[in-house]
Design a protein around this motif. Structure first.
Motif, PDB file in Angstrom:
ATOM      1  N   MET A  59     -25.420  59.463  40.096  1.00 51.64           N
ATOM      2  CA  MET A  59     -24.013  58.527  39.915  1.00 51.64           C
ATOM      3  C   MET A  59     -22.841  59.596  39.697  1.00 51.64           C
ATOM      4  SD  MET A  59     -25.784  55.557  37.860  1.00 51.64           S
ATOM      5  CE  MET A  59     -26.625  56.533  36.392  1.00 51.64           C
ATOM      6  N   THR A  60     -22.758  60.415  40.464  1.00 50.38           N
ATOM      7  CA  THR A  60     -21.780  61.609  39.917  1.00 50.38           C
ATOM      8  C   THR A  60     -20.283  61.160  40.282  1.00 50.38           C
ATOM      9  OG1 THR A  60     -21.968  62.223  42.410  1.00 50.38           O
ATOM     10  CG2 THR A  60     -23.440  63.543  40.607  1.00 50.38           C
ATOM     11  N   GLU A  61     -20.292  59.853  41.040  1.00 53.30           N
ATOM     12  CA  GLU A  61     -18.763  59.377  41.402  1.00 53.30           C
ATOM     13  C   GLU A  61     -18.276  58.578  40.096  1.00 53.30           C
ATOM     14  OE1 GLU A  61     -18.232  56.924  44.578  1.00 53.30           O
ATOM     15  OE2 GLU A  61     -18.874  58.787  46.046  1.00 53.30           O
ATOM     16  N   HIS A  62     -19.216  58.490  39.074  1.00 48.19           N
ATOM     17  CA  HIS A  62     -19.103  57.510  37.850  1.00 48.19           C
ATOM     18  C   HIS A  62     -19.408  58.226  36.443  1.00 48.19           C
ATOM     19  CE1 HIS A  62     -18.623  54.430  40.768  1.00 48.19           C
ATOM     20  NE2 HIS A  62     -19.892  54.558  41.309  1.00 48.19           N
ATOM     21  N   SER A 248     -25.662  47.729  40.985  1.00 49.78           N
ATOM     22  CA  SER A 248     -25.767  48.370  42.322  1.00 49.78           C
ATOM     23  C   SER A 248     -24.452  48.948  42.775  1.00 49.78           C
ATOM     24  CB  SER A 248     -25.685  47.194  43.330  1.00 49.78           C
ATOM     25  OG  SER A 248     -27.328  46.503  43.397  1.00 49.78           O
ATOM     26  N   LYS A 249     -23.188  48.548  42.342  1.00 53.38           N
ATOM     27  CA  LYS A 249     -21.947  49.428  42.545  1.00 53.38           C
ATOM     28  C   LYS A 249     -22.043  50.785  42.110  1.00 53.38           C
ATOM     29  CE  LYS A 249     -19.670  47.120  38.660  1.00 53.38           C
ATOM     30  NZ  LYS A 249     -18.826  46.338  38.078  1.00 53.38           N
ATOM     31  N   TYR A 250     -22.851  51.253  41.383  1.00 54.85           N
ATOM     32  CA  TYR A 250     -22.753  52.587  40.677  1.00 54.85           C
ATOM     33  C   TYR A 250     -23.780  53.295  41.630  1.00 54.85           C
ATOM     34  CZ  TYR A 250     -19.890  50.383  37.005  1.00 54.85           C
ATOM     35  OH  TYR A 250     -19.091  49.816  36.235  1.00 54.85           O
ATOM     36  N   ILE A 251     -24.598  52.550  42.311  1.00 56.94           N
ATOM     37  CA  ILE A 251     -25.919  53.544  43.077  1.00 56.94           C
ATOM     38  C   ILE A 251     -25.611  53.172  44.551  1.00 56.94           C
ATOM     39  CG2 ILE A 251     -27.364  53.928  41.054  1.00 56.94           C
ATOM     40  CD1 ILE A 251     -28.920  51.461  41.773  1.00 56.94           C
ATOM     41  N   ASP A 252     -24.744  53.039  45.057  1.00 54.26           N
ATOM     42  CA  ASP A 252     -24.332  53.247  46.511  1.00 54.26           C
ATOM     43  C   ASP A 252     -24.576  51.905  46.884  1.00 54.26           C
ATOM     44  OD1 ASP A 252     -23.126  55.700  46.589  1.00 54.26           O
ATOM     45  OD2 ASP A 252     -25.115  56.465  46.682  1.00 54.26           O
ATOM     46  N   GLY A 253     -24.553  50.662  46.049  1.00 51.74           N
ATOM     47  CA  GLY A 253     -24.950  49.433  46.631  1.00 51.74           C
ATOM     48  C   GLY A 253     -26.381  49.353  46.609  1.00 51.74           C
ATOM     49  N   PRO A 255     -30.258  48.296  45.388  1.00 48.23           N
ATOM     50  CA  PRO A 255     -30.908  47.410  44.188  1.00 48.23           C
ATOM     51  C   PRO A 255     -31.538  48.609  43.277  1.00 48.23           C
ATOM     52  CG  PRO A 255     -32.390  47.215  46.089  1.00 48.23           C
ATOM     53  CD  PRO A 255     -31.156  48.107  46.432  1.00 48.23           C
ATOM     54  N   ILE A 256     -31.644  48.205  41.752  1.00 50.23           N
ATOM     55  CA  ILE A 256     -31.977  48.926  40.936  1.00 50.23           C
ATOM     56  C   ILE A 256     -33.510  48.627  40.888  1.00 50.23           C
ATOM     57  CG2 ILE A 256     -31.185  47.428  39.238  1.00 50.23           C
ATOM     58  CD1 ILE A 256     -31.466  50.030  37.180  1.00 50.23           C
ATOM     59  N   ARG A 257     -34.412  49.404  41.270  1.00 51.84           N
ATOM     60  CA  ARG A 257     -35.912  49.146  40.858  1.00 51.84           C
ATOM     61  C   ARG A 257     -36.783  50.390  40.515  1.00 51.84           C
ATOM     62  NH1 ARG A 257     -33.715  45.350  42.082  1.00 51.84           N
ATOM     63  NH2 ARG A 257     -33.962  43.715  43.932  1.00 51.84           N
ATOM     64  N   ILE A 258     -38.114  49.988  40.038  1.00 51.22           N
ATOM     65  CA  ILE A 258     -39.001  51.139  39.390  1.00 51.22           C
ATOM     66  C   ILE A 258     -39.100  52.222  40.819  1.00 51.22           C
ATOM     67  CG2 ILE A 258     -41.305  51.666  39.185  1.00 51.22           C
ATOM     68  CD1 ILE A 258     -39.785  50.300  36.726  1.00 51.22           C
ATOM     69  N   ASP A 259     -39.389  51.751  41.953  1.00 46.59           N
ATOM     70  CA  ASP A 259     -39.442  52.646  42.940  1.00 46.59           C
ATOM     71  C   ASP A 259     -38.192  52.837  44.001  1.00 46.59           C
ATOM     72  OD1 ASP A 259     -39.573  50.207  43.932  1.00 46.59           O
ATOM     73  OD2 ASP A 259     -41.370  50.035  44.919  1.00 46.59           O
ATOM     74  N   GLY A 260     -36.960  52.579  43.414  1.00 57.42           N
ATOM     75  CA  GLY A 260     -35.737  52.521  44.042  1.00 57.42           C
ATOM     76  C   GLY A 260     -35.349  54.063  44.205  1.00 57.42           C
ATOM     77  N   SER A 261     -34.190  54.132  44.844  1.00 52.87           N
ATOM     78  CA  SER A 261     -33.519  55.355  44.928  1.00 52.87           C
ATOM     79  C   SER A 261     -31.891  55.182  44.475  1.00 52.87           C
ATOM     80  CB  SER A 261     -33.487  55.896  46.433  1.00 52.87           C
ATOM     81  OG  SER A 261     -32.943  57.213  46.523  1.00 52.87           O
ATOM     82  N   PRO A 262     -31.539  55.835  43.267  1.00 53.91           N
ATOM     83  CA  PRO A 262     -32.476  56.489  42.332  1.00 53.91           C
ATOM     84  C   PRO A 262     -33.509  55.550  41.636  1.00 53.91           C
ATOM     85  CG  PRO A 262     -30.306  56.241  41.479  1.00 53.91           C
ATOM     86  CD  PRO A 262     -29.986  55.853  43.207  1.00 53.91           C
ATOM     87  N   LYS A 263     -34.666  56.143  41.082  1.00 52.99           N
ATOM     88  CA  LYS A 263     -35.435  55.199  40.381  1.00 52.99           C
ATOM     89  C   LYS A 263     -34.769  54.480  39.275  1.00 52.99           C
ATOM     90  CE  LYS A 263     -39.785  57.332  42.033  1.00 52.99           C
ATOM     91  NZ  LYS A 263     -40.883  58.361  41.960  1.00 52.99           N
TER      92      LYS A 263
END
Length: 458
Positions: A59-62, A248-253, A255-263
């Motif tokens: 999340m380097t933009e934030h 989501s707006k902080y991780i390029d739109g 979803p935040i998930r256990i197995d997401g990207s980023p996790k």
């Protein structure tokens, strides 16, 4: 981010009351002293390393990717070869960016920060105030290396944290010329199958590390962790869906998930590192309504398996707890012939949470930086029996005929009552927090692997 002057004003202070978010200093004043009939014999300390940077930028933009809070580590004396017996070279290390610029205090990934150095020093100083100044358990000036055992995982951040603890516990003016602290490490190779280019890593050392769940040397443990992570994603991802509109707006739109990207675990790790070091994060990540569900989901992913899988307990933390049990039994049998008094182990969050979950006393909160877990061994002062042969040391079975020996576990200033010691006869009468060593050792035996290497390869 902090400027150099701000950081310097913190790390150079002689005060020992620095606090960062989530950090719980050792409370010496309110430490519960044992009953008068018990004498402290041995203390096992497990402490997580101090505040560090994230293992990689996210999340380097934030959140700023470059943190200028590693000034202390940039100035050191290096051992060098030369004509003299002992020579050192004064060095100032810098982190150079791709454009050739640098800052003297810039941190690398997963590095112990100036905050982390101070908090681990403070912890060591608090250990001194407790076990030297208040309880008089350790001598004011340390002379005998046989009384102290110091161990770290083979990670720079834990080794440096342990050095800070030592500096607080045994300052230079409280060390005799004969006392040289020895830091023990067990080497571990992190070569995974897809990285080995078909070559077999034959190093035995990598199997000996047990200060954290050693998935790199235990394929079966790695498989179990992956299986529980998948199960956690299936069960916990729905609980994270309501956070998408905020996060989501902080991780390029995404979803935040256990197995997401980023996790989700990566997001939690980044936020915890940032807030602990005073680095500014978006306001949503300061909201408990956001962070509590993330923490809960990640805790299930990483540690939920310990609550339900005896196999995971054996392979993950069985060996490190067996170390505690064996050393305590040896002390109980050998008495003063065994001079070892304090053992300080610098470890990781995964070890501490795994042990707590295995004993059934986990609070389901991610262990903070410099989180502390201790096991104290006590004996009945009235015992006058002679030392016994170490040959009868068999997982506590021989202790039935010994004097009354008790173990007390503490975590983050709280005394822990172990469920396995609740039955009558398994604890000091009227004091359930003092588990008999026999019950404690037999409990650990239940999750100690008979042949760790064989179980790891099945």
């Amino acid at each position: 981010m902090f400027g150099t002057s701000k950081i310097s004003s913190i790390v150079n202070t002689s005060s020992c009351d620095i606090k960062t978010p989530g950090h719980v200093p050792l409370d010496v004043e309110n430490y519960p002293v044992a009953p008068d009939n018990l004498a402290l014999e041995q203390v096992h300390v497990y402490v997580r390393h101090g505040e560090r940077t994230p293992v990689k930028p996210r999340m380097t933009e934030h959140i700023p990717p470059q943190w200028q809070i590693c000034h202390v580590a940039r100035q050191f004396k290096a051992a060098v070869a030369g004509p003299g017996v002992r020579e050192t070279l004064e060095v100032k290390r810098i982190v150079e960016r791709k454009d050739g610029t640098f800052d003297y205090g810039e941190c690398t990934n997963a590095e112990l920060t100036d905050f982390g150095r101070k908090s681990t020093y403070n912890f060591g100083n608090a250990l001194r105030k407790l076990y030297v100044d208040r309880l008089h358990f350790l001598p004011d000036v340390m002379e005998n290396t046989d009384e102290v055992y110091l161990r770290s995982s083979n990670r720079t951040r834990t080794i440096e944290s342990l050095q800070q603890v030592i500096h607080g516990l045994f300052p230079l003016d409280k060390q005799s010329q004969l006392f040289v602290p020895h830091i023990c490490v067990r080497l571990v190779s992190i070569v995974r199958p897809h990285q080995s280019n078909g070559l077999t890593n034959t190093s035995r050392n990598k199997r000996d590390e047990n200060l954290y769940p050693n998935t790199s040397a235990c394929p079966r443990l790695n498989t179990l962790m992956e299986e529980f992570a998948k199960a956690a994603a299936d069960s916990m991802n729905p609980t994270l869906e309501p956070l998408d509109q905020k996060i989501s707006k902080y991780i390029d739109g995404k979803p935040i998930r256990i197995d997401g990207s980023p996790k989700a675990s990566g997001i939690l790790e980044t936020i915890r590192a940032a807030t602990a070091n005073g680095v500014k994060v978006p306001k949503e990540f300061l909201d408990p309504a956001v962070m509590d569900p993330i923490e809960k989901a990640v805790v299930v992913e990483w540690f939920g398996g310990y609550a339900v899988s005896p196999e995971l307990r054996r392979l993950g933390v069985g060996r490190v707890m067996d170390d505690v049990s064996q050393k305590m039994q040896r002390k109980a049998l050998k008495k003063n012939e065994d001079q070892l008094k304090i053992l300080v182990n610098c470890t990781h969050d995964t070890t501490i949470a795994g042990v707590l979950q295995t004993f059934g006393v986990y609070d389901r909160k991610w262990p903070a930086f410099t989180a502390q877990m201790t096991f104290e061994l006590y004996k009945d002062k009235s015992d006058t029996s002679p030392p016994q042969s170490e040959s009868i040391l068999i997982f506590g079975v021989a202790l039935t005929s010994l004097f009354s020996v008790d173990v007390r576990m503490r975590y983050q200033n709280d005394t822990v009552v172990l469920p396995a010691c609740a039955a009558p006869g398994n604890h000091l009468e009227g004091r359930p927090e003092f588990c008999t060593l026999k019950a404690f050792a037999e409990t650990i035996k239940e999750f100690t692997p008979t042949d760790w290497e064989a179980e790891c390869t099945k």
